[in-house]
Motif scaffolding. Sequence first.
Motif, PDB file in Angstrom:
ATOM      1  N   THR A  28      49.300  42.259  11.154  1.00 40.21           N
ATOM      2  CA  THR A  28      49.750  41.715  12.436  1.00 40.21           C
ATOM      3  C   THR A  28      50.396  40.347  12.307  1.00 40.21           C
ATOM      4  O   THR A  28      50.947  39.844  13.286  1.00 40.21           O
ATOM      5  CB  THR A  28      48.577  41.607  13.431  1.00 40.21           C
ATOM      6  OG1 THR A  28      47.663  40.587  12.984  1.00 40.21           O
ATOM      7  CG2 THR A  28      47.846  42.928  13.570  1.00 40.21           C
ATOM      8  N   VAL A  45      44.011  48.513  12.093  1.00 40.98           N
ATOM      9  CA  VAL A  45      45.387  48.314  12.567  1.00 40.98           C
ATOM     10  C   VAL A  45      46.294  49.434  12.076  1.00 40.98           C
ATOM     11  O   VAL A  45      47.092  50.004  12.844  1.00 40.98           O
ATOM     12  CB  VAL A  45      45.915  46.941  12.118  1.00 40.98           C
ATOM     13  CG1 VAL A  45      47.383  46.785  12.503  1.00 40.98           C
ATOM     14  CG2 VAL A  45      45.083  45.821  12.729  1.00 40.98           C
ATOM     15  N   THR A  65      51.958  40.750  18.716  1.00 48.61           N
ATOM     16  CA  THR A  65      50.890  40.645  19.712  1.00 48.61           C
ATOM     17  C   THR A  65      51.180  41.563  20.888  1.00 48.61           C
ATOM     18  O   THR A  65      52.329  41.986  21.105  1.00 48.61           O
ATOM     19  CB  THR A  65      50.758  39.195  20.197  1.00 48.61           C
ATOM     20  OG1 THR A  65      49.667  39.077  21.113  1.00 48.61           O
ATOM     21  CG2 THR A  65      52.026  38.729  20.908  1.00 48.61           C
ATOM     22  N   ARG A  66      50.128  41.844  21.649  1.00 49.58           N
ATOM     23  CA  ARG A  66      50.279  42.594  22.896  1.00 49.58           C
ATOM     24  C   ARG A  66      50.144  41.615  24.059  1.00 49.58           C
ATOM     25  O   ARG A  66      49.059  41.093  24.296  1.00 49.58           O
ATOM     26  CB  ARG A  66      49.220  43.694  22.995  1.00 49.58           C
ATOM     27  CG  ARG A  66      49.383  44.791  21.959  1.00 49.58           C
ATOM     28  CD  ARG A  66      48.392  45.921  22.173  1.00 49.58           C
ATOM     29  NE  ARG A  66      48.491  46.931  21.136  1.00 49.58           N
ATOM     30  CZ  ARG A  66      49.350  47.954  21.145  1.00 49.58           C
ATOM     31  NH1 ARG A  66      50.169  48.100  22.185  1.00 49.58           N
ATOM     32  NH2 ARG A  66      49.385  48.815  20.162  1.00 49.58           N
ATOM     33  N   THR A  85      45.842  31.853  21.789  1.00 51.08           N
ATOM     34  CA  THR A  85      46.593  33.100  21.939  1.00 51.08           C
ATOM     35  C   THR A  85      46.430  33.692  23.332  1.00 51.08           C
ATOM     36  O   THR A  85      47.257  34.477  23.771  1.00 51.08           O
ATOM     37  CB  THR A  85      46.117  34.147  20.925  1.00 51.08           C
ATOM     38  OG1 THR A  85      44.758  34.525  21.232  1.00 51.08           O
ATOM     39  CG2 THR A  85      46.181  33.599  19.500  1.00 51.08           C
ATOM     40  N   ASP A 110      45.685  49.071  21.096  1.00 53.21           N
ATOM     41  CA  ASP A 110      45.380  48.635  22.451  1.00 53.21           C
ATOM     42  C   ASP A 110      43.927  48.993  22.765  1.00 53.21           C
ATOM     43  O   ASP A 110      43.357  49.924  22.170  1.00 53.21           O
ATOM     44  CB  ASP A 110      46.331  49.272  23.464  1.00 53.21           C
ATOM     45  CG  ASP A 110      46.159  50.768  23.549  1.00 53.21           C
ATOM     46  OD1 ASP A 110      45.289  51.214  24.314  1.00 53.21           O
ATOM     47  OD2 ASP A 110      46.886  51.490  22.829  1.00 53.21           O
ATOM     48  N   GLU A 154      42.214  40.495  20.497  1.00 48.60           N
ATOM     49  CA  GLU A 154      42.891  40.278  19.220  1.00 48.60           C
ATOM     50  C   GLU A 154      42.091  39.377  18.291  1.00 48.60           C
ATOM     51  O   GLU A 154      42.265  39.436  17.071  1.00 48.60           O
ATOM     52  CB  GLU A 154      44.281  39.676  19.452  1.00 48.60           C
ATOM     53  CG  GLU A 154      45.282  40.667  20.009  1.00 48.60           C
ATOM     54  CD  GLU A 154      46.676  40.094  20.166  1.00 48.60           C
ATOM     55  OE1 GLU A 154      47.567  40.841  20.608  1.00 48.60           O
ATOM     56  OE2 GLU A 154      46.886  38.906  19.848  1.00 48.60           O
ATOM     57  N   SER A 155      41.224  38.554  18.847  1.00 47.67           N
ATOM     58  CA  SER A 155      40.342  37.726  18.029  1.00 47.67           C
ATOM     59  C   SER A 155      38.951  38.328  17.900  1.00 47.67           C
ATOM     60  O   SER A 155      38.303  38.182  16.856  1.00 47.67           O
ATOM     61  CB  SER A 155      40.231  36.314  18.633  1.00 47.67           C
ATOM     62  OG  SER A 155      41.459  35.642  18.603  1.00 47.67           O
ATOM     63  N   ARG A 192      44.474  35.962  24.076  1.00 47.73           N
ATOM     64  CA  ARG A 192      44.224  37.391  23.889  1.00 47.73           C
ATOM     65  C   ARG A 192      42.857  37.553  23.232  1.00 47.73           C
ATOM     66  O   ARG A 192      42.699  37.363  22.031  1.00 47.73           O
ATOM     67  CB  ARG A 192      45.302  38.060  23.026  1.00 47.73           C
ATOM     68  CG  ARG A 192      46.744  37.793  23.457  1.00 47.73           C
ATOM     69  CD  ARG A 192      47.005  38.135  24.896  1.00 47.73           C
ATOM     70  NE  ARG A 192      46.782  39.550  25.200  1.00 47.73           N
ATOM     71  CZ  ARG A 192      46.566  39.998  26.424  1.00 47.73           C
ATOM     72  NH1 ARG A 192      46.481  39.170  27.456  1.00 47.73           N
ATOM     73  NH2 ARG A 192      46.384  41.292  26.626  1.00 47.73           N
ATOM     74  N   ALA A 231      48.006  45.451  16.720  1.00 48.50           N
ATOM     75  CA  ALA A 231      46.618  45.891  16.777  1.00 48.50           C
ATOM     76  C   ALA A 231      46.492  46.986  17.841  1.00 48.50           C
ATOM     77  O   ALA A 231      47.262  47.026  18.806  1.00 48.50           O
ATOM     78  CB  ALA A 231      45.700  44.721  17.120  1.00 48.50           C
TER      79      ALA A 231
END
Length: 309
Positions: free
Chosen positions: A30, A140, A42-43, A111, A168, A116-117, A113, A166
């Motif tokens: 990513t 991923v 990223t999303r 971020t 959803d 994602e973390s 998000r 990554a």
Amino acid sequence: MPIETTWHPGFPLDVWRTLAPLRHGPEDPTIRLVDGGVWRATRTPHGPATLWIEPRAGTIRASAWGAGAEHAIATLPRLLGSDDDREAFRPEHPLLRQLAIRFRGVRFGATDRVLESLVPAVCEQKVTGTEAHRAWRGIVRRFGTPAPGPWDDTGGAPSVARLWLAPDPATLARVPYYELHPVGLERRRADVIRRVASRAGWLEDAGSMPPGEALERLTTMPGVGPWTAAETVRSAFGDPDAVSVGDFHLPNLVSWALAGEARGDDDRMLELLEPYQGQRGRAVRLLELSGIRAPRFGPRFRPRSIATI
């Protein structure tokens, strides 16, 4: 065509080291930290996006692709620490004073998000870095999707820059726990990932809360303890006070660097960091960047793989 911008931060900025905590292993699909800049997928709330971030003589040039490109460009300053009050850090220890000067360009970016973390942090629970990074990479590659980018066009970026998004949250929430076994996750961590993915919207809303309340919300989820929550809010919300209590190595590093003690526990670590309340995570980050390591005694843990068990 990409959306492009040029940003003048107005403060010293080390893009590579600022974004390095977002990379979970050297082969994280990513993100790519390369000579000359950083690629990141990223999303966003408006769709997927890929960012190319290139520092140039006090300015930042950035390009973004995908449905979320405008959002990625709009939030670029926050990602790179524009909201980080670095001047609030007033180190008393001589070593920290030196490191604050040496790494003055390192910021705490956000971020915004959570998943994602949070998902890679769950992968890192109580295993070696090699095992954790392998699991995250497998998630991923197996459940994510290719990221948009210049590689979609003829004559685009080299293959080394090709990124993946990554998965959803909806996808992760539907994955049976046994399908995460081949990437190296036992049922406990697999169930935690599936559980947090099913509450993704509720967890993402923690971004509008003060850091303490955000931590509390995360830790109400079974399987998300103080260590995992701190690892998450540090990157997702740019919290400079987040300390990963429960880390295997961190108490030893802090105790050795700040007190000359080869071994320490969480209580001793927090005692030594007490003068930096509000900025404890920044003190830890500087120590991590210093290259200092506590003396080692005994054998190191060997990476394992449960995928073939």
